[in-house]
Motif scaffolding. Structure first.
Motif, mmCIF file in Angstrom:
data_model
loop_
_atom_site.group_PDB
_atom_site.id
_atom_site.type_symbol
_atom_site.label_atom_id
_atom_site.label_comp_id
_atom_site.label_asym_id
_atom_site.label_seq_id
_atom_site.Cartn_x
_atom_site.Cartn_y
_atom_site.Cartn_z
ATOM 1 N N ARG A 199 0.807 -1.218 0.000
ATOM 2 C CA ARG A 199 0.000 0.000 0.000
ATOM 3 C C ARG A 199 0.842 1.271 0.000
ATOM 4 O O ARG A 199 0.364 2.344 -0.364
ATOM 5 C CB ARG A 199 -0.952 0.002 1.190
ATOM 6 N N GLY A 200 2.100 1.189 0.437
ATOM 7 C CA GLY A 200 2.970 2.352 0.492
ATOM 8 C C GLY A 200 3.610 2.662 -0.852
ATOM 9 O O GLY A 200 3.404 1.967 -1.853
ATOM 10 N N ALA A 201 4.418 3.721 -0.854
ATOM 11 C CA ALA A 201 5.034 4.175 -2.103
ATOM 12 C C ALA A 201 6.240 3.340 -2.504
ATOM 13 O O ALA A 201 6.601 3.294 -3.687
ATOM 14 C CB ALA A 201 5.450 5.643 -1.967
ATOM 15 N N GLN A 202 6.896 2.684 -1.555
ATOM 16 C CA GLN A 202 8.066 1.861 -1.854
ATOM 17 C C GLN A 202 8.213 0.791 -0.784
ATOM 18 O O GLN A 202 7.926 1.033 0.395
ATOM 19 C CB GLN A 202 9.337 2.722 -1.918
ATOM 20 N N PHE A 207 14.217 1.240 5.740
ATOM 21 C CA PHE A 207 15.566 1.012 5.239
ATOM 22 C C PHE A 207 15.995 2.198 4.374
ATOM 23 O O PHE A 207 15.185 3.068 4.030
ATOM 24 C CB PHE A 207 15.630 -0.294 4.444
ATOM 25 N N ASP A 208 17.255 2.241 4.008
ATOM 26 C CA ASP A 208 17.788 3.322 3.192
ATOM 27 C C ASP A 208 17.036 3.404 1.854
ATOM 28 O O ASP A 208 16.837 2.393 1.174
ATOM 29 C CB ASP A 208 19.281 3.073 2.949
ATOM 30 N N ASP A 209 16.605 4.610 1.484
ATOM 31 C CA ASP A 209 15.769 4.781 0.292
ATOM 32 C C ASP A 209 16.445 4.267 -0.978
ATOM 33 O O ASP A 209 15.804 3.632 -1.828
ATOM 34 C CB ASP A 209 15.408 6.254 0.104
ATOM 35 N N GLU A 210 17.721 4.565 -1.135
ATOM 36 C CA GLU A 210 18.431 4.127 -2.338
ATOM 37 C C GLU A 210 18.510 2.599 -2.395
ATOM 38 O O GLU A 210 18.321 1.993 -3.448
ATOM 39 C CB GLU A 210 19.832 4.734 -2.359
ATOM 40 N N ALA A 211 18.758 1.983 -1.251
ATOM 41 C CA ALA A 211 18.819 0.526 -1.192
ATOM 42 C C ALA A 211 17.448 -0.085 -1.470
ATOM 43 O O ALA A 211 17.321 -1.093 -2.167
ATOM 44 C CB ALA A 211 19.331 0.079 0.176
ATOM 45 N N ARG A 212 16.392 0.536 -0.934
ATOM 46 C CA ARG A 212 15.025 0.047 -1.172
ATOM 47 C C ARG A 212 14.705 0.033 -2.661
ATOM 48 O O ARG A 212 14.155 -0.941 -3.194
ATOM 49 C CB ARG A 212 14.011 0.943 -0.465
ATOM 50 N N GLY A 213 15.032 1.121 -3.314
ATOM 51 C CA GLY A 213 14.768 1.214 -4.748
ATOM 52 C C GLY A 213 15.553 0.194 -5.544
ATOM 53 O O GLY A 213 15.053 -0.391 -6.512
ATOM 54 N N HIS A 214 16.791 -0.044 -5.126
ATOM 55 C CA HIS A 214 17.653 -1.015 -5.812
ATOM 56 C C HIS A 214 17.057 -2.419 -5.706
ATOM 57 O O HIS A 214 17.007 -3.162 -6.696
ATOM 58 C CB HIS A 214 19.052 -0.970 -5.198
#
Length: 452
Positions: A199-202, A207-214
């Protein structure tokens, strides 16, 4: 002769409770422990251990593909779920036996049934037996949370997933935390068609945003149909599986629906409030630095306190409690700079502050690299490893390390030692690289990619 039946009565046979009971007994205490399900708790029976074995199992198709690229004649064939389940059950039986054996050798009396508090110095078992104790330790862990919605009774949680009789053809995983992401990777690796809603955006909030996106990008690249900003509205049993209606308008039938939308402290119905113990908003037992509640005779450790919900932390809290109360050595558990790993595919390892947290604390430098590692590059993979250091601009201390890639969990354990010791960026730079390895990048990052 003591006025109490036991010096310590432990409620809960998970990692924290077992360690506390065993160490207290070794200190000379008369100890009893009650567990209503299986010895070993969430981690051993329905968490870390079976999960990691499933991660291993799910990784072999990729390894076989890579072996072909290296010149081996190799084919994967079909995954035999029932064979794996049999071996998994046998391994959990072995581990449960080891836990029981350790308690027995330490002289702990075990009751295989539910126990609740009758008052600050008394517990009552399900069969009606009642015992007094100078000290009571609650170590009942956490429990999966499933929100209430039409059809919520049709879904499974991480408690049931290890008991599936057959591998589902398709599965919807609901949630964006580490448990949801790990099981999405497991089922995907085993050949099940995986869809994931969060339900969230990521995914991987906290956790670290850059790591989450990776991690999210890699999960999608590996075939997981990941939808963020999306939630389940309704589930119905239909021919062929479970029909799901989502908030994004999607309607689809899945073989199974797995909910991993968080865990709550397993504190309900234990008689805690009747005994006067203060609970938090989510049912967590409020304790001080020595794991003592507001009632002097009652203590709590592990996930039921909702401090840092990790098995090694529960073990340390249990050990520190036993040393404090029965060993004559008052000890607090240090909850700072705890390394952790998420066994997604690829893995995420982390220790210390995220970039977002560190930015709020003062000037920082960010050192980061994303690269294709030698082993998988040769096999034709595009997936990249990510390595990231967060450095304090004033003290030069490394405030955080975030790794995404194979074996990140193994690497972060050692990086955690350096961060815990207060290593500076110059300490990392002064360490000679081990070549050729992925980890050498940690000591060869020379120029910050950004400052804040």
């Amino acid at each position: 002769m003591s006025q109490f039946d036991y010096d310590l009565f432990v409620i809960g046979g998970g990692s924290g409770g077992v360690r506390a009971g065993r160490i207290a007994a070794e200190h000379g205490a008369r100890v009893a422990l009650a567990e209503e399900y299986r010895m070993g708790g969430t981690c051993v029976i329905r968490g870390c251990v079976p999960k990691k074995l499933m991660v291993y199992a799910s990784g072999y198709p990729g390894q076989i593909h890579d072996a072909q690229q290296y010149g081996w004649e190799a084919t994967a064939g079909r995954f035999d779920w029932s064979k794996f389940r049999g071996k998994l059950d046998a391994e959990l039986d072995r581990l449960e036996g080891a836990y029981r054996g350790n308690l027995g050798r330490s002289g702990v009396t075990v009751y295989d049934q539910r126990a609740v508090l009758s008052d600050p110095h008394r517990v009552t078992l399900a069969d009606g037996q009642s015992f007094s104790a100078a000290h009571i330790l609650v170590a009942t862990g956490g429990w999966p949370f499933v929100p209430d919605f039409p059809g919520s009774d049709l879904v499974m949680t991480s408690n049931e997933v290890f008991k599936l009789d057959e591998q589902p053809e398709s599965v919807l995983v609901v949630g964006g935390g580490y448990i949801a992401c790990e099981f999405a990777g497991i089922f995907n690796g085993l050949g099940t068609k995986v869809t994931q809603f969060y339900r969230g955006a990521q995914i991987l909030r906290g956790f670290d945003d850059e790591a989450r996106g990776h991690v999210a990008d890699a999960m999608r690249a590996r075939g997981i149909d990941l939808h963020v900003g999306c939630n389940v509205m309704e589930v119905k049993q239909v021919e062929g599986g479970l029909w799901v209606k989502a908030t994004n308008g999607m309607e689809q039938v899945f073989s199974k629906v797995l909910y991993a939308t968080g865990r709550v402290p397993n504190s309900a119905g234990l008689g805690l409030e009747e005994a006067g113990v203060v609970l938090g908003r989510n049912g967590e037992i409020k304790v001080d630095d020595y794991s003592q509640t507001n009632i002097p005779s009652i203590y709590a450790v592990g996930d039921v306190t909702d401090r840092v919900n990790l098995t090694p932390v529960a073990i340390r809290e249990g050990h520190a409690f036993a040393d404090t109360v029965f060993g004559g050595t008052p000890r607090k558990t240090d909850h700072e700079l705890i390394p952790s790993a998420v066994f997604t595919q690829p893995e995420l390892g982390t220790v210390g502050l995220t970039e977002e947290e560190a930015r709020d604390a003062g000037p920082i430098e960010i050192y980061a690299a994303a690269f294709r590692p030698m082993q998988t590059l040769f096999a034709g993979h595009d997936e990249r490893v990510m390595m990231k250091l967060i450095v304090c601009g004033n003290t030069r201390k490394v405030l955080g390390v975030h790794l995404v890639g194979d074996h990140a969990g193994e690497l972060i354990q050692l990086a955690g030692v350096a961060v815990k010791m207060g290593a500076t960026k110059e300490d990392f730079d002064a360490t000679v690289a081990v070549h050729p390895t992925m980890a050498e990048e940690l000591v060869t990052l020379k120029t910050p990619v950004r400052t804040a």
